[in-house]
Design a protein around this motif. Sequence first.
Motif, PDB file in Angstrom:
ATOM      1  N   GLU A  71       0.810  -1.219   0.000  1.00 25.68           N
ATOM      2  CA  GLU A  71       0.000   0.000   0.000  1.00 25.68           C
ATOM      3  C   GLU A  71       0.841   1.265   0.000  1.00 25.68           C
ATOM      4  OE1 GLU A  71      -2.992  -0.207   3.011  1.00 25.68           O
ATOM      5  OE2 GLU A  71      -3.474  -2.273   2.519  1.00 25.68           O
ATOM      6  N   GLY A  72       2.152   1.129  -0.088  1.00 27.46           N
ATOM      7  CA  GLY A  72       3.027   2.289  -0.178  1.00 27.46           C
ATOM      8  C   GLY A  72       3.573   2.818   1.131  1.00 27.46           C
ATOM      9  N   ALA A  73       3.119   2.276   2.272  1.00 30.80           N
ATOM     10  CA  ALA A  73       3.620   2.739   3.570  1.00 30.80           C
ATOM     11  C   ALA A  73       4.956   2.075   3.876  1.00 30.80           C
ATOM     12  CB  ALA A  73       2.616   2.416   4.672  1.00 30.80           C
ATOM     13  N   ALA A  74       5.830   2.820   4.531  1.00 29.51           N
ATOM     14  CA  ALA A  74       7.128   2.279   4.924  1.00 29.51           C
ATOM     15  C   ALA A  74       6.929   1.074   5.834  1.00 29.51           C
ATOM     16  CB  ALA A  74       7.938   3.354   5.653  1.00 29.51           C
ATOM     17  N   LEU A  75       7.777   0.055   5.653  1.00 31.74           N
ATOM     18  CA  LEU A  75       7.680  -1.136   6.490  1.00 31.74           C
ATOM     19  C   LEU A  75       8.206  -0.832   7.890  1.00 31.74           C
ATOM     20  CD1 LEU A  75       8.842  -4.041   4.150  1.00 31.74           C
ATOM     21  CD2 LEU A  75       6.523  -3.329   4.725  1.00 31.74           C
ATOM     22  N   THR A  76       7.501  -1.351   8.872  1.00 29.19           N
ATOM     23  CA  THR A  76       7.913  -1.214  10.263  1.00 29.19           C
ATOM     24  C   THR A  76       7.865  -2.579  10.922  1.00 29.19           C
ATOM     25  OG1 THR A  76       5.668  -0.778  11.051  1.00 29.19           O
ATOM     26  CG2 THR A  76       7.004   1.141  10.468  1.00 29.19           C
ATOM     27  N   VAL A  77       8.557  -2.701  12.024  1.00 26.83           N
ATOM     28  CA  VAL A  77       8.432  -3.882  12.872  1.00 26.83           C
ATOM     29  C   VAL A  77       8.008  -3.374  14.247  1.00 26.83           C
ATOM     30  CG1 VAL A  77      10.099  -5.283  11.616  1.00 26.83           C
ATOM     31  CG2 VAL A  77      10.892  -3.860  13.495  1.00 26.83           C
ATOM     32  N   GLU A  78       7.287  -4.204  14.972  1.00 23.50           N
ATOM     33  CA  GLU A  78       6.840  -3.818  16.303  1.00 23.50           C
ATOM     34  C   GLU A  78       7.445  -4.770  17.320  1.00 23.50           C
ATOM     35  OE1 GLU A  78       2.714  -3.516  18.829  1.00 23.50           O
ATOM     36  OE2 GLU A  78       2.639  -3.042  16.692  1.00 23.50           O
ATOM     37  N   THR A  79       8.128  -4.200  18.293  1.00 23.61           N
ATOM     38  CA  THR A  79       8.705  -5.004  19.362  1.00 23.61           C
ATOM     39  C   THR A  79       8.929  -4.127  20.588  1.00 23.61           C
ATOM     40  OG1 THR A  79      10.495  -6.525  19.975  1.00 23.61           O
ATOM     41  CG2 THR A  79      11.089  -4.689  18.570  1.00 23.61           C
ATOM     42  N   HIS A  80       8.806  -4.726  21.744  1.00 21.58           N
ATOM     43  CA  HIS A  80       9.043  -4.049  23.020  1.00 21.58           C
ATOM     44  C   HIS A  80       8.234  -2.757  23.159  1.00 21.58           C
ATOM     45  CE1 HIS A  80      12.453  -6.763  22.598  1.00 21.58           C
ATOM     46  NE2 HIS A  80      12.504  -6.768  23.917  1.00 21.58           N
ATOM     47  N   GLY A  81       6.997  -2.778  22.711  1.00 20.03           N
ATOM     48  CA  GLY A  81       6.117  -1.631  22.885  1.00 20.03           C
ATOM     49  C   GLY A  81       6.401  -0.445  21.987  1.00 20.03           C
ATOM     50  N   ALA A  82       7.160  -0.652  20.923  1.00 20.73           N
ATOM     51  CA  ALA A  82       7.465   0.442  19.992  1.00 20.73           C
ATOM     52  C   ALA A  82       7.438  -0.079  18.563  1.00 20.73           C
ATOM     53  CB  ALA A  82       8.834   1.045  20.302  1.00 20.73           C
ATOM     54  N   ARG A  83       7.234   0.828  17.641  1.00 21.61           N
ATOM     55  CA  ARG A  83       7.376   0.525  16.217  1.00 21.61           C
ATOM     56  C   ARG A  83       8.738   1.022  15.791  1.00 21.61           C
ATOM     57  NH1 ARG A  83       3.205  -1.513  13.148  1.00 21.61           N
ATOM     58  NH2 ARG A  83       1.213  -1.340  14.187  1.00 21.61           N
ATOM     59  N   TRP A  84       9.318   0.328  14.822  1.00 21.11           N
ATOM     60  CA  TRP A  84      10.645   0.681  14.329  1.00 21.11           C
ATOM     61  C   TRP A  84      10.602   0.748  12.818  1.00 21.11           C
ATOM     62  CZ3 TRP A  84      14.261   1.784  17.967  1.00 21.11           C
ATOM     63  CH2 TRP A  84      13.962   1.390  19.278  1.00 21.11           C
ATOM     64  N   LEU A  85      10.920   1.919  12.278  1.00 22.89           N
ATOM     65  CA  LEU A  85      11.071   2.051  10.830  1.00 22.89           C
ATOM     66  C   LEU A  85      12.361   1.346  10.436  1.00 22.89           C
ATOM     67  CD1 LEU A  85      10.119   5.787  10.301  1.00 22.89           C
ATOM     68  CD2 LEU A  85       9.128   3.865   9.066  1.00 22.89           C
ATOM     69  N   LEU A  86      12.335   0.694   9.291  1.00 19.55           N
ATOM     70  CA  LEU A  86      13.529   0.029   8.782  1.00 19.55           C
ATOM     71  C   LEU A  86      14.210   0.937   7.771  1.00 19.55           C
ATOM     72  CD1 LEU A  86      11.948  -3.480   8.169  1.00 19.55           C
ATOM     73  CD2 LEU A  86      13.368  -2.779  10.103  1.00 19.55           C
ATOM     74  N   ALA A  87      15.518   1.072   7.887  1.00 18.45           N
ATOM     75  CA  ALA A  87      16.303   1.855   6.931  1.00 18.45           C
ATOM     76  C   ALA A  87      17.614   1.106   6.690  1.00 18.45           C
ATOM     77  CB  ALA A  87      16.580   3.253   7.483  1.00 18.45           C
ATOM     78  N   PHE A  88      18.064   1.127   5.444  1.00 22.93           N
ATOM     79  CA  PHE A  88      19.275   0.388   5.077  1.00 22.93           C
ATOM     80  C   PHE A  88      20.224   1.314   4.326  1.00 22.93           C
ATOM     81  CE2 PHE A  88      15.823  -2.538   5.612  1.00 22.93           C
ATOM     82  CZ  PHE A  88      16.383  -3.513   6.427  1.00 22.93           C
ATOM     83  N   THR A  89      21.509   1.154   4.603  1.00 31.52           N
ATOM     84  CA  THR A  89      22.505   2.045   4.011  1.00 31.52           C
ATOM     85  C   THR A  89      22.836   1.684   2.573  1.00 31.52           C
ATOM     86  OG1 THR A  89      24.257   0.715   5.014  1.00 31.52           O
ATOM     87  CG2 THR A  89      23.544   2.701   6.210  1.00 31.52           C
ATOM     88  N   ASP A  90      22.528   0.451   2.153  1.00 37.96           N
ATOM     89  CA  ASP A  90      22.763   0.054   0.768  1.00 37.96           C
ATOM     90  C   ASP A  90      21.961  -1.210   0.455  1.00 37.96           C
ATOM     91  OD1 ASP A  90      24.278  -2.163   1.771  1.00 37.96           O
ATOM     92  OD2 ASP A  90      26.091  -0.940   1.750  1.00 37.96           O
ATOM     93  N   GLN A  91      21.960  -1.600  -0.814  1.00 39.47           N
ATOM     94  CA  GLN A  91      21.200  -2.780  -1.227  1.00 39.47           C
ATOM     95  C   GLN A  91      21.723  -4.056  -0.575  1.00 39.47           C
ATOM     96  OE1 GLN A  91      21.478  -2.501  -5.497  1.00 39.47           O
ATOM     97  NE2 GLN A  91      19.509  -1.445  -5.639  1.00 39.47           N
ATOM     98  N   GLY A  92      23.036  -4.119  -0.334  1.00 43.49           N
ATOM     99  CA  GLY A  92      23.614  -5.286   0.318  1.00 43.49           C
ATOM    100  C   GLY A  92      23.055  -5.484   1.717  1.00 43.49           C
ATOM    101  N   ALA A  93      22.911  -4.405   2.473  1.00 42.52           N
ATOM    102  CA  ALA A  93      22.352  -4.487   3.826  1.00 42.52           C
ATOM    103  C   ALA A  93      20.893  -4.932   3.782  1.00 42.52           C
ATOM    104  CB  ALA A  93      22.484  -3.145   4.538  1.00 42.52           C
ATOM    105  N   LEU A  94      20.136  -4.425   2.826  1.00 43.49           N
ATOM    106  CA  LEU A  94      18.743  -4.849   2.667  1.00 43.49           C
ATOM    107  C   LEU A  94      18.682  -6.328   2.286  1.00 43.49           C
ATOM    108  CD1 LEU A  94      15.703  -4.366   2.543  1.00 43.49           C
ATOM    109  CD2 LEU A  94      16.020  -3.368   0.271  1.00 43.49           C
TER     110      LEU A  94
END
Length: 195
Positions: A71-94
């Motif tokens: 749906e176009g929204a940035a992927l997040t993960v939820e853990t320990h009572g918080a949401r975390w946006l995922l960001a990667f420094t390069d394609q290799g890290a992703l």
Amino acid sequence: MDIAEETILCAGPAPAPTSDGSPMAQDTPTADGFTSAKVDLAVRFADHRQRFRARLGEFRRRRVLVPYGEEGAALTVETHGARWLLAFTDQGALARYALARGERDRAWRYRAVWGAAVLDAGVPAVAGAGLPCGVLVDAGDGERGLVLPPVVGIVPDAVAVDGPGGGTGSGGLGGPGADADTVAGSGRWTGEERS
């Protein structure tokens, strides 16, 4: 105490016993009340804080890859009572993240955005859904990764857990524990930059 100090407190080395196995002798305080162990710890705090701030500055100044869902929204993960946006420094890290999740064959769509935009626009958009939001940089890369928690000095004060909004922005839309996907008009950040 700031996040850099808390991190090093948890990761500091345990004192080693003496060569004969007896407990380590107590460090004798100097005239000013400091022990060499306290001075050493203070030096380590300062060094850790400086390295953390340098990495935070590097993140803000660089383009990062932010994966997004159907749906176009940035992927997040939820853990320990918080949401975390995922960001990667390069394609290799992703790619390493995808491999760690067992999703190597999945098509990962992403946008390249400035790290500052992730922190200054993405985090508040996701935190507005009722949960604090931080950023995981290069998740799945072990020590090369970086955790940017939702605290003052990293994310905008209004959405920092130690800020005036308590981590959820203006009053915490949806209340504690709200699902970001079900709160209308909130929790969706596309990563698209506006001029």
